[in-house]
Write a protein that holds these residues in place. Structure first.
Motif, PDB file in Angstrom:
ATOM      1  N   GLU A  60      85.637  75.421  19.184  1.00 44.59           N
ATOM      2  CA  GLU A  60      85.805  76.789  18.676  1.00 44.59           C
ATOM      3  C   GLU A  60      84.542  77.294  17.985  1.00 44.59           C
ATOM      4  N   ILE A  61      83.861  76.421  17.264  1.00 47.48           N
ATOM      5  CA  ILE A  61      82.603  76.810  16.617  1.00 47.48           C
ATOM      6  C   ILE A  61      81.573  77.196  17.687  1.00 47.48           C
ATOM      7  N   ILE A  62      81.487  76.410  18.748  1.00 49.32           N
ATOM      8  CA  ILE A  62      80.549  76.714  19.832  1.00 49.32           C
ATOM      9  C   ILE A  62      80.936  78.025  20.509  1.00 49.32           C
ATOM     10  N   GLN A  63      82.225  78.203  20.784  1.00 52.69           N
ATOM     11  CA  GLN A  63      82.696  79.427  21.432  1.00 52.69           C
ATOM     12  C   GLN A  63      82.441  80.665  20.566  1.00 52.69           C
ATOM     13  N   ALA A  64      82.388  80.472  19.254  1.00 53.22           N
ATOM     14  CA  ALA A  64      82.099  81.584  18.341  1.00 53.22           C
ATOM     15  C   ALA A  64      80.623  81.970  18.377  1.00 53.22           C
ATOM     16  N   GLY A  65      79.819  81.170  19.069  1.00 50.44           N
ATOM     17  CA  GLY A  65      78.406  81.482  19.200  1.00 50.44           C
ATOM     18  C   GLY A  65      77.506  80.721  18.252  1.00 50.44           C
ATOM     19  N   CYS A  66      78.050  79.722  17.574  1.00 48.75           N
ATOM     20  CA  CYS A  66      77.247  78.926  16.645  1.00 48.75           C
ATOM     21  C   CYS A  66      76.749  77.670  17.344  1.00 48.75           C
ATOM     22  N   ASP A  67      75.529  77.298  17.047  1.00 48.58           N
ATOM     23  CA  ASP A  67      74.871  76.164  17.689  1.00 48.58           C
ATOM     24  C   ASP A  67      75.003  74.918  16.814  1.00 48.58           C
ATOM     25  N   ILE A  68      76.237  74.480  16.600  1.00 47.27           N
ATOM     26  CA  ILE A  68      76.540  73.351  15.722  1.00 47.27           C
ATOM     27  C   ILE A  68      75.848  72.078  16.212  1.00 47.27           C
ATOM     28  N   CYS A  69      75.290  71.323  15.274  1.00 48.24           N
ATOM     29  CA  CYS A  69      74.700  70.039  15.633  1.00 48.24           C
ATOM     30  C   CYS A  69      74.643  69.132  14.400  1.00 48.24           C
ATOM     31  N   ALA A  70      74.636  67.837  14.675  1.00 47.12           N
ATOM     32  CA  ALA A  70      74.491  66.847  13.616  1.00 47.12           C
ATOM     33  C   ALA A  70      73.021  66.755  13.225  1.00 47.12           C
ATOM     34  N   VAL A  71      72.794  66.435  11.965  1.00 45.90           N
ATOM     35  CA  VAL A  71      71.443  66.184  11.463  1.00 45.90           C
ATOM     36  C   VAL A  71      71.479  64.780  10.878  1.00 45.90           C
ATOM     37  N   GLY A  72      70.801  63.882  11.550  1.00 43.64           N
ATOM     38  CA  GLY A  72      70.871  62.487  11.142  1.00 43.64           C
ATOM     39  C   GLY A  72      72.251  61.930  11.424  1.00 43.64           C
ATOM     40  N   HIS A  73      72.697  61.019  10.555  1.00 46.00           N
ATOM     41  CA  HIS A  73      74.000  60.377  10.737  1.00 46.00           C
ATOM     42  C   HIS A  73      75.009  60.783   9.667  1.00 46.00           C
TER      43      HIS A  73
END
Length: 87
Positions: A12-25
């Protein structure tokens, strides 16, 4: 939020247009602040729908890393797509 809802939350976050990603662990970001301005109402809806997720931060990070959506600390990559390894 429950751990079983992490894939749906991320989707849902991706579909909202946000480029979610992990930073490190141990951290993740929703994406560029400028992108999130356009998605603010949708992000509020998602936040209300899923509720508190702070206690699932490491599980969300692990899921994002499993999708290849991560940047490692100290990396020269400027976008998570650069972290993906070629097959």
């Amino acid at each position: 939020m429950q751990a079983s809802e992490i894939p749906a939350f991320v989707d849902e976050i991706i579909q909202a247009g946000c480029d979610i990603c992990a930073v490190g662990h141990d951290a993740y970001v929703l994406g560029d602040v400028e992108e999130m301005v356009d998605a603010e109402i949708e992000l509020q809806r998602i936040d209300e729908a899923y509720g508190d997720r702070d206690f699932l931060k490491l599980e969300i990070v692990a899921y994002l890393r499993s999708l290849g959506r991560y940047l490692d600390v100290g990396s020269t990559a400027t976008h998570w797509i650069e972290s993906q390894k070629p097959n």
